[in-house]
Design a protein around this motif. Structure first.
Motif, PDB file in Angstrom:
ATOM      1  N   TRP A 112       0.834  -1.210   0.000  1.00  0.00           N
ATOM      2  CA  TRP A 112       0.000   0.000   0.000  1.00  0.00           C
ATOM      3  C   TRP A 112       0.862   1.251   0.000  1.00  0.00           C
ATOM      4  CZ3 TRP A 112      -4.827   1.073  -1.160  1.00  0.00           C
ATOM      5  CH2 TRP A 112      -5.752   0.031  -1.202  1.00  0.00           C
ATOM      6  N   ALA A 113       1.944   1.248   0.760  1.00  0.00           N
ATOM      7  CA  ALA A 113       2.789   2.437   0.861  1.00  0.00           C
ATOM      8  C   ALA A 113       3.376   2.830  -0.491  1.00  0.00           C
ATOM      9  CB  ALA A 113       3.904   2.210   1.877  1.00  0.00           C
ATOM     10  N   ASP A 114       3.849   1.837  -1.260  1.00  0.00           N
ATOM     11  CA  ASP A 114       4.455   2.173  -2.555  1.00  0.00           C
ATOM     12  C   ASP A 114       3.501   1.961  -3.731  1.00  0.00           C
ATOM     13  OD1 ASP A 114       4.518  -0.597  -3.102  1.00  0.00           O
ATOM     14  OD2 ASP A 114       6.674  -0.773  -2.743  1.00  0.00           O
ATOM     15  N   GLY A 115       2.289   1.475  -3.456  1.00  0.00           N
ATOM     16  CA  GLY A 115       1.283   1.300  -4.507  1.00  0.00           C
ATOM     17  C   GLY A 115       1.519   0.102  -5.408  1.00  0.00           C
ATOM     18  N   SER A 116       2.458  -0.764  -5.053  1.00  0.00           N
ATOM     19  CA  SER A 116       2.805  -1.887  -5.929  1.00  0.00           C
ATOM     20  C   SER A 116       1.809  -3.041  -5.865  1.00  0.00           C
ATOM     21  CB  SER A 116       4.201  -2.412  -5.594  1.00  0.00           C
ATOM     22  OG  SER A 116       4.233  -2.900  -4.258  1.00  0.00           O
ATOM     23  N   GLU A 117       1.275  -3.302  -4.677  1.00  0.00           N
ATOM     24  CA  GLU A 117       0.299  -4.384  -4.527  1.00  0.00           C
ATOM     25  C   GLU A 117      -0.698  -3.979  -3.458  1.00  0.00           C
ATOM     26  OE1 GLU A 117      -0.194  -9.181  -4.359  1.00  0.00           O
ATOM     27  OE2 GLU A 117       1.659  -8.253  -5.041  1.00  0.00           O
ATOM     28  N   LEU A 118      -1.933  -3.800  -3.890  1.00  0.00           N
ATOM     29  CA  LEU A 118      -3.004  -3.357  -3.002  1.00  0.00           C
ATOM     30  C   LEU A 118      -3.767  -4.596  -2.542  1.00  0.00           C
ATOM     31  CD1 LEU A 118      -4.251  -0.316  -5.120  1.00  0.00           C
ATOM     32  CD2 LEU A 118      -2.281  -0.464  -3.561  1.00  0.00           C
ATOM     33  N   THR A 119      -3.844  -4.795  -1.229  1.00  0.00           N
ATOM     34  CA  THR A 119      -4.401  -6.020  -0.664  1.00  0.00           C
ATOM     35  C   THR A 119      -5.525  -5.696   0.308  1.00  0.00           C
ATOM     36  OG1 THR A 119      -2.215  -7.063  -0.842  1.00  0.00           O
ATOM     37  CG2 THR A 119      -3.838  -8.157   0.555  1.00  0.00           C
ATOM     38  N   TRP A 120      -6.625  -6.426   0.188  1.00  0.00           N
ATOM     39  CA  TRP A 120      -7.777  -6.278   1.061  1.00  0.00           C
ATOM     40  C   TRP A 120      -8.105  -7.602   1.742  1.00  0.00           C
ATOM     41  CZ3 TRP A 120      -7.309  -3.839  -3.556  1.00  0.00           C
ATOM     42  CH2 TRP A 120      -7.602  -2.460  -3.612  1.00  0.00           C
ATOM     43  N   ALA A 121      -8.632  -7.500   2.959  1.00  0.00           N
ATOM     44  CA  ALA A 121      -9.195  -8.643   3.675  1.00  0.00           C
ATOM     45  C   ALA A 121     -10.701  -8.630   3.455  1.00  0.00           C
ATOM     46  CB  ALA A 121      -8.895  -8.527   5.168  1.00  0.00           C
ATOM     47  N   LEU A 122     -11.287  -9.785   3.203  1.00  0.00           N
ATOM     48  CA  LEU A 122     -12.738  -9.903   3.082  1.00  0.00           C
ATOM     49  C   LEU A 122     -13.308 -10.256   4.447  1.00  0.00           C
ATOM     50  CD1 LEU A 122     -11.679 -10.384   0.142  1.00  0.00           C
ATOM     51  CD2 LEU A 122     -13.691 -11.789  -0.178  1.00  0.00           C
ATOM     52  N   ARG A 123     -14.341  -9.521   4.853  1.00  0.00           N
ATOM     53  CA  ARG A 123     -15.006  -9.754   6.133  1.00  0.00           C
ATOM     54  C   ARG A 123     -16.509  -9.527   5.944  1.00  0.00           C
ATOM     55  NH1 ARG A 123     -10.474  -9.433   9.387  1.00  0.00           N
ATOM     56  NH2 ARG A 123      -8.909  -7.963   8.668  1.00  0.00           N
ATOM     57  N   LEU A 124     -17.304 -10.136   6.804  1.00  0.00           N
ATOM     58  CA  LEU A 124     -18.741  -9.899   6.770  1.00  0.00           C
ATOM     59  C   LEU A 124     -19.103  -8.590   7.465  1.00  0.00           C
ATOM     60  CD1 LEU A 124     -20.130 -13.495   7.389  1.00  0.00           C
ATOM     61  CD2 LEU A 124     -20.007 -12.233   5.223  1.00  0.00           C
ATOM     62  N   VAL A 125     -18.304  -8.199   8.463  1.00  0.00           N
ATOM     63  CA  VAL A 125     -18.483  -6.929   9.174  1.00  0.00           C
ATOM     64  C   VAL A 125     -17.115  -6.332   9.446  1.00  0.00           C
ATOM     65  CG1 VAL A 125     -20.661  -7.610  10.278  1.00  0.00           C
ATOM     66  CG2 VAL A 125     -18.509  -8.033  11.456  1.00  0.00           C
ATOM     67  N   ALA A 126     -17.077  -5.019   9.599  1.00  0.00           N
ATOM     68  CA  ALA A 126     -15.813  -4.351   9.903  1.00  0.00           C
ATOM     69  C   ALA A 126     -15.217  -4.933  11.178  1.00  0.00           C
ATOM     70  CB  ALA A 126     -16.035  -2.853  10.062  1.00  0.00           C
ATOM     71  N   GLY A 127     -13.959  -5.313  11.116  1.00  0.00           N
ATOM     72  CA  GLY A 127     -13.266  -5.886  12.263  1.00  0.00           C
ATOM     73  C   GLY A 127     -13.623  -7.334  12.540  1.00  0.00           C
ATOM     74  N   GLY A 128     -14.484  -7.932  11.715  1.00  0.00           N
ATOM     75  CA  GLY A 128     -14.891  -9.316  11.903  1.00  0.00           C
ATOM     76  C   GLY A 128     -13.827 -10.292  11.446  1.00  0.00           C
ATOM     77  N   PRO A 129     -14.105 -11.578  11.607  1.00  0.00           N
ATOM     78  CA  PRO A 129     -13.133 -12.604  11.199  1.00  0.00           C
ATOM     79  C   PRO A 129     -12.821 -12.545   9.700  1.00  0.00           C
ATOM     80  CG  PRO A 129     -14.878 -13.561  12.544  1.00  0.00           C
ATOM     81  CD  PRO A 129     -15.296 -12.156  12.226  1.00  0.00           C
TER      82      PRO A 129
END
Length: 189
Positions: free
Chosen positions: A60-77
């Motif tokens: 994320w800092a250098d914009g090279s690879e943007l990664t997201w976590a999938l969750r059902l709710v914010a802060g959830g598993p």
């Protein structure tokens, strides 16, 4: 680059964080990962620590690879992970075994590609998977990617080999509907 959270009807796409590491280890220890993914094998806690504490923030800092976590709710598993590699314009993803079959990854893929086209100015998003990864191909097909053929992977596997892979593309303006031309899923695609 600043992190950008995304939302869908059922999902929150936020950052993978340190507290996700046990689930990352659990999910990445699935034998499917050994066969189809470039993740370390066997997958250990130190690998998850590197992923959430170094790889994700640096991408994320250098914009090279943007990664997201999938969750059902914010802060959830954690359910799974979705990422975009800027250099290859390529989407990659994985989903924990208990969460497969619910359409979560297709929903997340559509949200991410829409964001890449609308807010990030991309014209094309590419996808690939190792030949035989029917589940990954199913997500790409359902999200509207057009199959462009079989050729060597662009990412080396653990031993540096480039395996036969399926490739597809989604262009800005393409409908998120399955397109013809994909290998037959009943034949292992």
């Amino acid at each position: 680059m600043e992190f950008v959270p995304l939302r869908t009807e059922r999902l929150v796409l936020d950052l993978p964080v340190h507290s996700d590491r046990d689930l990352v280890v659990e999910y990445c220890s699935d034998p499917v990962f050994e066969r189809f993914m470039t993740t370390p094998w066997p997958y250990r806690l130190k690998d998850a620590d590197f992923f959430v504490n170094e790889f994700v923030p640096k991408g994320w800092a250098d914009g090279s690879e943007l990664t997201w976590a999938l969750r059902l709710v914010a802060g959830g598993p954690l359910l799974g992970v979705l990422g975009w590699r800027r250099q290859r314009l390529e989407l990659g993803f994985w989903l924990g075994a208990p969460h497969r079959g619910f359409g979560y990854m297709t929903e997340a893929t559509i949200a991410l590609t829409d964001w890449l086209f609308e807010a990030h100015g991309q014209n094309v998003v590419r996808w690939e998977c190792i030949q035989g990864n029917v589940a990954s191909a199913g997500v790409a097909r359902k999200a509207g990617f057009t199959y462009t053929g079989e050729r060597r992977s662009t990412l080396p596997m653990r031993k540096g080999d480039l395996r036969p892979s399926w490739h597809a593309e989604l262009h800005a303006g393409d409908a998120h509907q399955p397109t013809p031309g994909w290998p037959d899923p009943d034949q292992g695609m």
